[in-house]
Each structure stands twice: as C-alpha cells, then as structure tokens.
Motif scaffolding. Structure first.
Motif, PDB file in Angstrom:
ATOM      1  N   GLY A 196      15.921   4.529   6.319  1.00 53.99           N
ATOM      2  CA  GLY A 196      16.475   5.701   5.633  1.00 53.99           C
ATOM      3  C   GLY A 196      16.325   5.678   4.127  1.00 53.99           C
ATOM      4  O   GLY A 196      17.013   6.410   3.408  1.00 53.99           O
ATOM      5  N   LEU A 197      15.464   4.828   3.626  1.00 56.74           N
ATOM      6  CA  LEU A 197      15.254   4.770   2.167  1.00 56.74           C
ATOM      7  C   LEU A 197      13.851   5.275   1.799  1.00 56.74           C
ATOM      8  O   LEU A 197      13.231   4.800   0.839  1.00 56.74           O
ATOM      9  N   GLY A 198      13.372   6.219   2.587  1.00 55.16           N
ATOM     10  CA  GLY A 198      12.020   6.748   2.388  1.00 55.16           C
ATOM     11  C   GLY A 198      11.790   7.313   0.997  1.00 55.16           C
ATOM     12  O   GLY A 198      10.654   7.308   0.496  1.00 55.16           O
ATOM     13  N   HIS A 199      12.866   7.772   0.351  1.00 58.14           N
ATOM     14  CA  HIS A 199      12.709   8.340  -0.990  1.00 58.14           C
ATOM     15  C   HIS A 199      12.278   7.287  -2.021  1.00 58.14           C
ATOM     16  O   HIS A 199      11.832   7.627  -3.111  1.00 58.14           O
ATOM     17  N   LEU A 200      12.445   6.024  -1.674  1.00 60.24           N
ATOM     18  CA  LEU A 200      12.021   4.957  -2.593  1.00 60.24           C
ATOM     19  C   LEU A 200      10.538   4.613  -2.443  1.00 60.24           C
ATOM     20  O   LEU A 200       9.981   3.858  -3.233  1.00 60.24           O
ATOM     21  N   SER A 201       9.901   5.179  -1.392  1.00 60.94           N
ATOM     22  CA  SER A 201       8.483   4.861  -1.135  1.00 60.94           C
ATOM     23  C   SER A 201       7.621   5.242  -2.329  1.00 60.94           C
ATOM     24  O   SER A 201       7.869   6.236  -2.999  1.00 60.94           O
ATOM     25  N   ARG A 202       6.624   4.470  -2.576  1.00 55.99           N
ATOM     26  CA  ARG A 202       5.691   4.738  -3.676  1.00 55.99           C
ATOM     27  C   ARG A 202       4.450   3.847  -3.523  1.00 55.99           C
ATOM     28  O   ARG A 202       4.440   2.957  -2.676  1.00 55.99           O
ATOM     29  N   ALA A 203       3.462   4.093  -4.365  1.00 56.54           N
ATOM     30  CA  ALA A 203       2.312   3.173  -4.424  1.00 56.54           C
ATOM     31  C   ALA A 203       2.754   2.051  -5.358  1.00 56.54           C
ATOM     32  O   ALA A 203       2.605   2.145  -6.573  1.00 56.54           O
ATOM     33  N   TRP A 204       3.316   1.017  -4.795  1.00 54.93           N
ATOM     34  CA  TRP A 204       4.008  -0.009  -5.577  1.00 54.93           C
ATOM     35  C   TRP A 204       3.137  -0.643  -6.657  1.00 54.93           C
ATOM     36  O   TRP A 204       3.618  -0.950  -7.743  1.00 54.93           O
ATOM     37  N   LEU A 205       1.869  -0.852  -6.325  1.00 60.62           N
ATOM     38  CA  LEU A 205       0.997  -1.533  -7.289  1.00 60.62           C
ATOM     39  C   LEU A 205       0.387  -0.578  -8.307  1.00 60.62           C
ATOM     40  O   LEU A 205      -0.114  -1.009  -9.344  1.00 60.62           O
ATOM     41  N   ALA A 206       0.403   0.714  -8.003  1.00 58.71           N
ATOM     42  CA  ALA A 206      -0.190   1.687  -8.928  1.00 58.71           C
ATOM     43  C   ALA A 206       0.867   2.340  -9.808  1.00 58.71           C
ATOM     44  O   ALA A 206       0.540   3.153 -10.670  1.00 58.71           O
ATOM     45  N   ASP A 207       2.117   1.993  -9.588  1.00 57.86           N
ATOM     46  CA  ASP A 207       3.203   2.564 -10.375  1.00 57.86           C
ATOM     47  C   ASP A 207       3.512   1.626 -11.546  1.00 57.86           C
ATOM     48  O   ASP A 207       3.840   0.452 -11.324  1.00 57.86           O
ATOM     49  N   TYR A 255       6.859   1.695   5.087  1.00 55.92           N
ATOM     50  CA  TYR A 255       7.198   1.950   6.485  1.00 55.92           C
ATOM     51  C   TYR A 255       8.623   1.474   6.774  1.00 55.92           C
ATOM     52  O   TYR A 255       9.440   2.184   7.362  1.00 55.92           O
ATOM     53  N   TRP A 256       8.919   0.246   6.309  1.00 55.43           N
ATOM     54  CA  TRP A 256      10.260  -0.298   6.534  1.00 55.43           C
ATOM     55  C   TRP A 256      11.303   0.541   5.797  1.00 55.43           C
ATOM     56  O   TRP A 256      12.370   0.824   6.352  1.00 55.43           O
ATOM     57  N   LEU A 257      10.992   0.895   4.571  1.00 56.96           N
ATOM     58  CA  LEU A 257      11.956   1.689   3.791  1.00 56.96           C
ATOM     59  C   LEU A 257      12.253   3.013   4.496  1.00 56.96           C
ATOM     60  O   LEU A 257      13.412   3.439   4.581  1.00 56.96           O
ATOM     61  N   THR A 258      11.214   3.650   5.007  1.00 53.67           N
ATOM     62  CA  THR A 258      11.399   4.923   5.712  1.00 53.67           C
ATOM     63  C   THR A 258      12.252   4.706   6.952  1.00 53.67           C
ATOM     64  O   THR A 258      13.138   5.508   7.257  1.00 53.67           O
ATOM     65  N   ASP A 281       0.827  -1.210   0.000  1.00 53.85           N
ATOM     66  CA  ASP A 281       0.000   0.000   0.000  1.00 53.85           C
ATOM     67  C   ASP A 281       0.866   1.267   0.000  1.00 53.85           C
ATOM     68  O   ASP A 281       1.832   1.383   0.772  1.00 53.85           O
ATOM     69  N   GLY A 282       0.489   2.190  -0.886  1.00 59.92           N
ATOM     70  CA  GLY A 282       1.291   3.409  -1.039  1.00 59.92           C
ATOM     71  C   GLY A 282       1.164   4.371   0.123  1.00 59.92           C
ATOM     72  O   GLY A 282       2.046   5.218   0.337  1.00 59.92           O
ATOM     73  N   ASN A 283       0.087   4.259   0.895  1.00 58.27           N
ATOM     74  CA  ASN A 283      -0.126   5.223   1.976  1.00 58.27           C
ATOM     75  C   ASN A 283       0.276   4.671   3.342  1.00 58.27           C
ATOM     76  O   ASN A 283       0.935   5.358   4.119  1.00 58.27           O
ATOM     77  N   TYR A 284      -0.179   3.465   3.620  1.00 58.52           N
ATOM     78  CA  TYR A 284       0.069   2.917   4.959  1.00 58.52           C
ATOM     79  C   TYR A 284       0.694   1.537   4.879  1.00 58.52           C
ATOM     80  O   TYR A 284       0.572   0.736   5.806  1.00 58.52           O
ATOM     81  N   GLY A 285       1.367   1.250   3.778  1.00 53.45           N
ATOM     82  CA  GLY A 285       1.929  -0.087   3.564  1.00 53.45           C
ATOM     83  C   GLY A 285       3.164  -0.349   4.409  1.00 53.45           C
ATOM     84  O   GLY A 285       3.928   0.562   4.746  1.00 53.45           O
ATOM     85  N   LEU A 286       3.366  -1.636   4.731  1.00 54.16           N
ATOM     86  CA  LEU A 286       4.519  -2.040   5.545  1.00 54.16           C
ATOM     87  C   LEU A 286       5.833  -1.789   4.812  1.00 54.16           C
ATOM     88  O   LEU A 286       6.817  -1.380   5.422  1.00 54.16           O
ATOM     89  N   LEU A 287       5.829  -2.016   3.510  1.00 51.91           N
ATOM     90  CA  LEU A 287       7.068  -1.871   2.745  1.00 51.91           C
ATOM     91  C   LEU A 287       7.577  -0.430   2.815  1.00 51.91           C
ATOM     92  O   LEU A 287       8.767  -0.190   3.099  1.00 51.91           O
TER      93      LEU A 287
END
Lengths: 434, 320
Positions: free
Chosen positions: B169-180, B163-166, B155-161
């Motif tokens: 320190g990799l928060g810049h990689l966050s995205r709506a993975w399935l909608a991208d 959250y973990w990335l953030t 999930d792009g808004n509240y997804g675990l992935l």
C-alpha cells in the motif's frame, strides 16, 4: 645456493619481461597479420573470413578481440606507448584522439592505396563512411590530409518503434509521427495506455550527445553548429536553448521511459526487445541485438521527428567500425592487400548477413535484409562529429550531456544548462589559449 | 732467544687472528650478500610495479599529455593541473562529497550492523557458523554482479522494490530510485553497505573472540550488567579493532567504483559521481592523462591525511 638464486632471478626477469605484449608487430616482419578490435560479437565470422583468406593466399590472419571497449581503448593507448601496436587495429574515439595516434606515427595514410587503379577501392565505399576517417586540408588537428582507415561497416542511429505497442495505444503503426507535435502526442497516448515511452542508453552520455547533435543540426544548421565549436556562437544562444528545450518537451510529454538517465544501452535494448517500451533511440546494430533477444519483435524505423522546419533533420552515422594500418608494420603492403580483400563486395555481404550490420561497401547492398535497407535509405541524412574538421572540448561535451540529464530529471531549466555549458566553454577556451 | 720465539709466537697468533677475523668478515659479508639476493626479487618487483609507476604519476601530473603521443612531446605545465583542481573543478569536489557521504553512512550503519551481528555470533548461539558464512557471502561477490542485481531491485518500471511497496500500500513512494537525484546516492550507499558489512563483521568477530572470557566472568562476579560489561570491558579492548575497521572502511568506501559503474554510471547528472569516476573521466573521456594523475595525487593525499588523523585520534582514545 647459486642455482637457486639463478632460478629466482630468471623467474623475476621472466615475469617482468613477460608483462610486455608479445603479439605487437611494430618491429618484426612475419607472415602473420594481427588484427586488434573490440567487436567480440563478430569473432566467429571474423575467424571464418580469416580461414578463407588463408586458403586463398596462404597468409595467416589472427583476430584478437577485446572487451569491454573501455579496456580495449586503454590497451591501444598502452600499445602505442610501447610501440607494440598490431598490424591492424581499430580506434574507438573521437577525431582528436585519432589525430594523436596519427601524429605519433602509428597510423598509415591510406590515400595512395585508395587512389590506386583509378580510385577503385575508395569508390567501393559510401562517401560518408570514408569521411569519418578522412582528415581534410586545414583541419584543426594539423594532421596531413588523407584517409586513415578503411570502414568495416556503416551505421546510423534512429528512432525504433514497436508496431504492436503503437497499435495497443491507438496509434497507426504504419504512420509513425512525422513532426514534433505528433511526436509529443505519441508520448501522451502511450502514457495514457500505460506503455513506457522511449528507452535509450542515456546513462552512457554519448547517446544523449547524439540526439542533441541531431536537433542542433535541425534547429541551427551545420554552420552555426560548427561556429559554436569554434567559439564564435555562444551556448547561451536561443537556438541552443531550443535544443535543450527538446529534452524538456520530451520529458513533459511522457516520451521518456522511467529511469532513462541512468539506463545503459544494453538494458534499454532488453526493455525494447521484451516489449516493455514502445520507442527506442538506437543504432542500426540493434537489428542483430533485437533478433538475438526476440526474433519475433515487430518494429519499424523512423527518423527522429524534426523540431524545426529551418534545417533538415540529421542523424548520427557513418562508419561504424574502421580498421587502421600500423604505419610501423613491416607487413604494410600485405596488410593493405588483406584489407582490400576484407572490404570487398563478397566479404562485406557475408559479414553483413552473418552479423546483421550495414556493409561499408555499397556494392554489397543488394544482398542485405529488408529491415537493414530501411536504415540504408536514411544514410543521406547522416552526419557525425568525426566528419567535421573541428572537435568540441571533452569537458564541454560532458557539461552539455550532463546538463541534459539534469533537464530530464527536472533539476535544471534549458536556460540554466545553456549558461552552465557556456561557462565551461569559456574556461576551456581560456585554457587552450594559454 | 726466548724473546724472539715469543715474538714469533705472538706474530703467528696475530696472523691467525687476523686471518680468522678476515674469514669471519668474509663469511659475514657473504651472508649479508646472500640475504640481499633473497630480497632482491621482491625489491625488483616492488620497484617495477609500485615505485616506478608511483614516481611517474607525480612526473605526469606536471605535464599536459594525452597518453598517446610520445611523452617527450608532452607540454610541461607545472602545477597548473593542481591549480585547476582547487579553483575550477567543482565536479571534483562534488564527487569528494558524494564519497564522503557514502563513507559516513557506511561508518555508522554498516559498521553498526557488523558490530551487532558480531556480538550476536560471539555468543554461543545455535547455527553461529552458518550465520558467519551467510554474512560473509556478499563481500565475496563481484561488485558488478551485485550492482546488476540491485539494479533489478531498484528499477523504476519493473523493480522488486516498487513491486513490494505497491503490495503493502505504499505505491505512491514508487520511483526510478537510481534516476532520482534525491535517492540515487543513498541507494548506491545502501548497496555498498550490504556488500561490505561482512568484512567488518569478520574482523570485529575476530576481535571479540580474542578478549579473554575471564574478564567477562570477573565483570559478572562484580555485578556488572550487559551494558556495563560492553562499555567497560568490550569497548576499551576493541579500540584497536575499531580503528582498523574504521580505516579500512574509509579507504574502501572513498575508492568506491564498481558499484557506481554498474548502478548509475555516475548519473543522473553528477549526482553519483565519485573521485575514481572523475579520474577515469579525465583519463578516458578527455585523454587528459596528466590531469588524471594530478587528480589521483590530490585524492591519495586526502586519504593519507584522513588515515593519519584517524590513527592519531585512536592513540588519544587509547591513552584515555
């Protein structure tokens, strides 16, 4: 040995013949009325009303509800092929598919019954709810004119906004955006406050089509919209490019929640009910859904703000669910009597209050909740593709809606999508002419 | 007189021989008939539920039919549907490519991981049975449930992935993975591999355990190292198992459906559409049953060709 073989043969034949649906009523007349529908969430209320009807008339009514809707739709088609449709059923499809059922002789024309007693039954319904089930003279489907279903409820699809989140973003919850500029500004203010914008089931493409049609009516008016379906106006026309630009503007101004293009409506409803998004594009059924998820949710309802001042803003709506009578049922008259009772004032009010949906019978309006009244107020702005006498090719609808998804994800421009859709339209028209 | 009685005896013998033969033939025929009667239920079921629909799919593919009006009023269009598929349906070929892409990922990574884990569990390690059970858990879960769980992760808004990335320190990689569009198909592929590697693991482990241990001991005595033993003992003996796993992986992955429905619904745009979703779109969305049947035939034939090539290739590999 012979006994064993006989038993084996019997089991085989029993299993083969047992696969046929046993509750269809095409051929056999009985005291029982069987109803097939997809609204599993209303099962309890339907059964309560069935019990009431039995106590009143002695007639047994059996509701058989099937989910998911896709599976239900296939079941109906299969039953139509084997002439095993029940006495009453609903069809969850566009007018083209409904017309096939009618032409195959599965659906009874209710006109004679509607017109009885000076049209008393007909007059009880909202005209817009009836129109969804009406085939007009000269319709492109070549169906005999008439009303082919009784509406059970009505619905419309609007913008829902969370008043608490609006307040948090510095917006006035009592004065939601009224024009396009204000709407875009709302998106940016919500984004600045770290609040997600609009959620909707745009992973199910019909909901995109719904908003696109709203803005097509607003930007080009009904006549040009119908002319496009007829092939007289190109999708590459500037008005259509403007319709596609609506979605680009919404994306560029942060109005759309992250991941909206693959979101199913159930997920969108959860997000909105859990106050994780400030806006939702959803139908009037949401009142019941949100109540179930979060009874304290503080929200308001508004029309999608108009993009253009040329034509009034329209919203999708009309009959929510309708009930058709099997034309081959031996219980026809009995079934119609039941439908008349089922859609009468008291039963409609009972159904509306228990399931928090809008009744199709306008006489029962006085007894519904205030939040539903807000939806009812906008019934005048309602339109629906099934109200038209023409219908767009499914492939064109798909190209239009998938194209809008491409705009939202930044993959294509409105101009590119317009050309793509027109190319599909030309191809489909060519095939139809052959 | 003597000749006459001899003739009589011969005649009697002939008669009893004939009657014996007749009796035998009758018994044999009865036996054959009984055998066929035993098979009949299975044949009837096969004809009713497999052969009849199979033949009808071919018949329907030649007609323009919505599946609602009686088939007698369907319009015969010959091979027009097939022509349309090959010349005017780019979405179909995109969907084939998507299924092929996920299949490729699965063949390499899923089966690679399955082999690695099978090799590990083949050895006498502590808790091997527990690992076997754990590795086989994902395949027995429903595809829809797995899809919904992974939807929460992606999930792009509240997804675990995200959250973990953030958190790392990799928060810049966050995205709506399935909608991208850049990540959606690969994300679906990852879930498919996660769900499917247990099958490969079980089959490969069974294959490994069928290899006689003496061969490994002999290789050890001959001074072969772990790599040489794997290359010269394990791999040649595992070729039939590899072929089986590969064919099953291809057939299973090309027909991916439930995960697509629960994760992306085929979107965004056409980015995660696969053949089965296109067939269903034709059947449900457009009520074009005849066209959907034609798509099904094209798809089935392609799978048949792929399987045939795979079997031929494995035969060649075995000969070498």
């Amino acid at each position: 040995m012979i006994r064993f073989l006989s038993l084996a043969m019997f089991l085989v034949l029993a299993s083969v013949t047992g696969c046929a649906p046993g509750n269809g009523t095409d051929k056999v007349a009985s005291d029982k009325i069987t109803v097939w529908h997809w609204m599993t969430d209303r099962e309890e209320t339907f059964n309560e009303l069935a019990e009431k009807y039995k106590a009143l008339t002695g007639t047994d009514v059996q509701f058989e509800l099937y989910a998911p809707t896709d599976a239900y739709s296939e079941k109906i088609k299969g039953a139509a092929q084997t002439q095993m449709l029940p006495d009453v059923f609903g069809i969850l499809a566009d007018k083209r598919v409904i017309s096939s059922f009618i032409k195959a002789g599965h659906v009874l024309n209710l006109d004679p019954y509607m017109d009885m007693d000076n049209g008393r039954w007909k007059k009880a319904f909202y005209a817009k709810a009836l129109n969804v089930n009406r085939f007009m003279l000269g319709n492109e489907f070549e169906v005999v004119p008439g009303i082919y279903a009784a509406p059970l409820d009505v619905m419309n699809i609007q913008m829902i906004y969370n008043k608490d989140l609006f307040k948090k973003a510095g917006l006035d919850p009592e004065n939601p955006p009224r024009n396009w500029a204000e709407f875009l500004d709302t998106g940016n203010k919500l984004h600045a406050a770290g609040i997600q914008g609009m959620v909707s089931g745009w992973g199910e493409i019909w909901m995109i089509d719904c908003l696109a049609s709203n803005y097509a009516y607003n930007i080009m008016g009904e006549k040009k919209f119908i002319d496009t379906i007829k092939g007289k106006v190109s999708y590459a026309d500037q008005d259509w490019i403007d319709v596609f630009t609506v979605f680009k503007d919404m994306r560029d101004n942060n109005l759309l929640a992250n991941g909206i293009v693959t979101m199913v409506n159930k997920h969108a409803e959860q997000m909105f009910a859990n106050q994780r998004a400030a806006l939702a594009f959803n139908g009037s059924w949401c009142v019941n859904v949100y109540y179930g998820m979060n009874p304290d949710l503080n929200y308001g309802v508004m029309l999608p703000p108009a993009y253009s001042n040329k034509y009034p803003m329209k919203i999708w709506g009309g009959a929510g669910a309708s009930l058709m009578v099997n034309a081959r049922s031996k219980n026809r008259d009995k079934v119609v009597e039941f439908l008349k009772w089922f859609t009468a004032k008291d039963q409609q009010a009972y159904l509306a209050n228990k399931t928090r949906n809008l009744p199709a019978n306008k006489e029962s309006l006085g007894e519904i909740s205030p939040v539903l009244v807000r939806f009812v107020d906008d019934m005048d702005s309602v339109t629906h593709p099934n109200n038209l006498n023409v219908s767009e090719f499914p492939k064109v609808i798909e190209a239009r809606d998938k194209g809008i998804q491409s705009i939202v994800i930044g993959e294509k421009t409105p101009e590119e999508v317009a050309l793509d859709v027109q190319a599909v339209k030309i191809r489909e028209m060519g095939k139809a002419q052959k | 007189m003597k000749n006459g009685s001899q003739t009589q005896i011969l005649m009697l013998e002939n008669r009893s021989l004939r009657s014996f033969r007749n009796n035998m033939e009758h018994r044999k025929a009865k036996k054959i008939f009984t055998n066929y009667l035993f098979v009949l239920p299975a044949v009837l079921l096969f004809c009713t539920f497999h052969l009849y629909p199979f033949v009808n799919v071919f018949r329907y593919s030649l007609f323009q039919w919505d599946g609602i009006v009686p088939f007698s009023s369907a319009q015969f269009v010959g091979l027009a549907h097939f022509k349309d598929i090959f010349t005017a349906n780019p979405q179909w070929w995109y969907s084939m490519w998507h299924a092929f892409y996920i299949t490729l990922l699965t063949l390499i990574f899923q089966n690679g991981l399955a082999l690695l884990l099978a090799l590990t569990c083949d050895r006498a390690i502590k808790g091997a049975k527990a690992y076997r059970m754990i590795f086989f858990l994902p395949p027995v879960l429903s595809g829809i449930v797995v899809g919904l769980i992974w939807q929460w992760i992606y999930d792009g808004n509240y997804g675990l992935l995200n959250y973990w990335l953030t958190n790392i320190g990799l928060g810049h990689l966050s995205r709506a993975w399935l909608a991208d569009p850049n990540t959606s198909l690969t994300c679906v592929g990852i879930v498919h591999m996660w769900k499917g590697f247990g099958w490969g693991f079980i089959i490969l482990l069974a294959g490994l355990q069928s290899i006689p241990r003496e061969l490994y001991e002999a290789a050890k005595v001959d001074g072969a190292g772990a790599w040489d033993t794997f290359r010269r003992v394990t791999v040649p003996l595992m070729v039939p198992v590899f072929v089986l796993v590969t064919i099953l992986t291809i057939l299973n992955t090309m027909q991916i459906y439930d995960l697509i429905v629960s994760l992306t619904g085929g979107g965004p745009g056409y980015h995660t559409e696969v053949p089965i979703t296109r067939i269903l779109a034709a059947m449900r969305g457009g009520s074009r049953l005849g066209y959907a049947c034609a798509l099904g035939i094209v798809f089935g034939l392609m799978l048949l060709v792929v399987s045939f090539i795979q079997i031929q290739a494995s035969k060649l590999a075995k000969q070498e």
